[in-house]
Design an enzyme around this catalytic site. Sequence first.
Site, PDB file in Angstrom:
ATOM      1  N   GLU A 160      36.951  55.596  42.994  1.00 46.11           N
ATOM      2  CA  GLU A 160      38.329  55.119  42.978  1.00 46.11           C
ATOM      3  C   GLU A 160      39.213  56.156  42.277  1.00 46.11           C
ATOM      4  O   GLU A 160      38.940  56.582  41.165  1.00 46.11           O
ATOM      5  CB  GLU A 160      38.404  53.784  42.233  1.00 46.11           C
ATOM      6  CG  GLU A 160      39.791  53.200  42.242  1.00 46.11           C
ATOM      7  CD  GLU A 160      39.867  51.837  41.548  1.00 46.11           C
ATOM      8  OE1 GLU A 160      39.199  51.663  40.513  1.00 46.11           O
ATOM      9  OE2 GLU A 160      40.602  50.972  42.042  1.00 46.11           O
ATOM     10  N   LYS A 166      46.539  39.934  26.443  1.00 47.28           N
ATOM     11  CA  LYS A 166      46.745  41.313  25.975  1.00 47.28           C
ATOM     12  C   LYS A 166      47.173  42.204  27.140  1.00 47.28           C
ATOM     13  O   LYS A 166      46.406  42.456  28.054  1.00 47.28           O
ATOM     14  CB  LYS A 166      45.485  41.905  25.352  1.00 47.28           C
ATOM     15  CG  LYS A 166      45.799  43.231  24.651  1.00 47.28           C
ATOM     16  CD  LYS A 166      44.617  44.147  24.457  1.00 47.28           C
ATOM     17  CE  LYS A 166      44.396  45.120  25.582  1.00 47.28           C
ATOM     18  NZ  LYS A 166      45.360  46.227  25.681  1.00 47.28           N
ATOM     19  N   CYS A 210      44.547  48.179  42.892  1.00 47.86           N
ATOM     20  CA  CYS A 210      43.090  48.046  42.950  1.00 47.86           C
ATOM     21  C   CYS A 210      42.619  47.878  44.393  1.00 47.86           C
ATOM     22  O   CYS A 210      41.545  48.325  44.750  1.00 47.86           O
ATOM     23  CB  CYS A 210      42.623  46.895  42.085  1.00 47.86           C
ATOM     24  SG  CYS A 210      43.637  45.443  42.266  1.00 47.86           S
ATOM     25  N   GLU A 261      38.383  41.099  37.847  1.00 46.15           N
ATOM     26  CA  GLU A 261      38.968  41.693  39.047  1.00 46.15           C
ATOM     27  C   GLU A 261      39.025  43.183  38.786  1.00 46.15           C
ATOM     28  O   GLU A 261      39.820  43.639  37.971  1.00 46.15           O
ATOM     29  CB  GLU A 261      40.343  41.068  39.295  1.00 46.15           C
ATOM     30  CG  GLU A 261      40.776  41.151  40.729  1.00 46.15           C
ATOM     31  CD  GLU A 261      41.592  42.386  40.983  1.00 46.15           C
ATOM     32  OE1 GLU A 261      40.989  43.421  41.338  1.00 46.15           O
ATOM     33  OE2 GLU A 261      42.812  42.325  40.806  1.00 46.15           O
TER      34      GLU A 261
END
Lengths: 303, 480
Positions: free
Chosen positions: B392, B187, B295, B261
């Site tokens: 983040e 997906k 990331c 992850e």
Amino acid sequence: MTAKYRFNEVPPSPSIDKVGVEERVKRFQSRSIKTTAKMQGLKMVLSMIDLTTLEGKDTEGKVRQMCFKAAHLHNGHPGLPVVAAVCVYPSMVGLAKSIVGKYGIKVASVSTAFPSGQAPLDVKIADTKYAVEHGADEIDMVISRGKFLAGEHTFVFDEIAAIKEVCGSARLKVILETGELATLDNVRRASDIAIYAGADFIKTSTGKIQPAATLQVTYTMLQAIRDFYDETGKMVGMKPAGGISNAKLALHNLVMVKEVLGEEWLTNKWFRFGASSLANDVLMQILKTESGIYQSADYFTLD
Amino acid sequence: MSTKNNAWEYADSIESASHINLRKQYGLYIDGKWVKPSSNKYFSSSNPHDEKHIADVSEANEDDVDRAVQAAAKAYKLWSKISAAERGKYIFRIARLMQEQARELAVIESLDSGKPIREARDIDIPLACNHFFYYAGWADKLEYAFPNQQKKPLGVAGQIIPWNFPLLMAAWKIAPALATGNTVVLKPAETTSLTALKLAEIIEASGIPSGVVNIVTGFGDTGAALVAHPKVSKIAFTGSTAVGKLIQKTIAGSNKKATLELGGKSANIIFDDAPIDQAVEGIINGIFFNQGHVCCAGSRLFVQENIAEKVIRKLKHRMQSLQVGNPLDKNTDIGAINSKEQLKIIQRYIDIGIKEGSEFFQTDCALPVQGYYCRPTLFVNVAQSSILAQEEIFGPVLTIQTFRTVDEVIQKANNSPYGLAAGVWTDKGSKIFNLTSKLKAGVVWANTYNKFDPSSPFGGYKESGFGREGGLHGLGAYLK
């Protein structure tokens, strides 16, 4: 004019990571220079060329023809700039000056026992004085690479300062001969020494040694100029010489100058190309950009 | 004589999009066929540069996900049994087909995600191809990768990927799963489905047996249905830490394996003996690559205090030469923020930073009037306790902290809930080895940043997730 700095005032040079430099240079090379930017850039390149002949077999005839070309790059195309300077041996300075002076083209003379620099200082000073007295606007000196590699950096510094002193109003370009310095760390240290010793320009190469003006070397030297400007507010010029024979490479040099130093440096007062065959490729590109068609090399004069 | 040429601007150099081939509407790719979503609902995939509609994409519901998983389960019986060399053949074929269409894929990736064409062309697409090539080579050599272990595939892998590297993440997920004999339901993220759908066309053209790869598009609930499906044996997820935690809750108590992850707040550490200009370049690439939507972005910069002033001056100068604008312009360094939502999040953090009182710097480049854009941004003199240094941001925003000693910087770098990546810049080898063994991060780069290779494992510590992708480790994650 005397050198403003002493050797012990040259700041420590930063280390240079070659892999990082190569990556940065690839980014400059990925800049895409098209249409109006390309045309403007190409004309800028022409105006920054030091058209050069430095051969043992140079004659008055050869120098005369090259000087004419310097002022008449392409008769079929009005509105082109003339080159910045012609670059010759001291013995040809008087002749060159008598031809190009009236076009506002400078005469640069190599000196200091070019290309090896293996002569005593008084010989180098005499060499330089001769060129200046015969009308050289610019002096392209070589550093003593042997002394540099032997670790005698003070000697190299003092020699540059001594030559600067006899240049008078002529601007001094200091040739590092980067192909003999071998590492980018050495290139950076030699750049710092030359700049603090009084160089008005730093220049990569004599054209006699390969590799010459690679983008990696030029980038390293531009960073030295940037750091000096940040420290002192004084501009120093840059002249890559040797190996820049096509327009694309020349444009990528300008991209580096723009992004590392800024647009104040994008004039022939602060940036030059030392080249003998670059002009024709640039002319070919200019005509191609205008007409969409490449012309044969036979339509561009070889002087 | 001096010819003044004081303004030399790069003229537009727009990569042509005339050659790309996109359908108006995409179905779901299930069991080797393009099918309509049973919901009959479609959503628009748009260009973050001009907010224009590009194509309609299907919204898969629970039934569609079930169809896809059933197809994958059926195909698994065949795919896990055919010869390993045969599996490798199909994966090689996919890699080559991707290479052939590299230019088209790069343009679509740039249009759909907002990333600069330079990055899509030079990094995303070649790297995605390389992942398929790399894992194709392993398909018939698993005995050598895991000698005497008689490893077996897991079954159906449910894979959910983010919007920052759409095709590359699809490759990271699909290639090792296929090489090890698993079948896949993937997906893509809702804002960036198009290159995954192009990949489905490539997979179709490769002649791989039906149902081995299925691609279902949709939003979070599509992903949730995939995670919850009882016939899925393994979840591979790349995305936010919040969603990663949800996934772990969902699969708790089940037999499902997972690799997650997740987010990061990676430290990029510059010592006073570093090659300073190359370090500055590394900082730039560390944080402004892909608009900071990375990331492992080096979003926390630690500079040794005695060189901080110089580094910051050089950083600001370098930032001024970053071209922000149309992602399809070959000279663009920083493209469009992927979505309006993400732009809002980034702006909220910038506002927080300004309120917190850190010194704020943005370049003065002009931004396109339309589209989602954010100037490259610095916050100087940030404290460890600032929100900006902890959370983040996932955008082109760098926080700068200073440090005095090696111990101090190790402590501060590790003092984060995340542990994905780190960078160390110094001329001293011993310092590099000291730090790499003490930094709690899955990847530590020395004198470089954001370097990826299919043979190198990638993954995190702590809230940055678990499991490794890439290299031998990446194979192991799809075997039992």
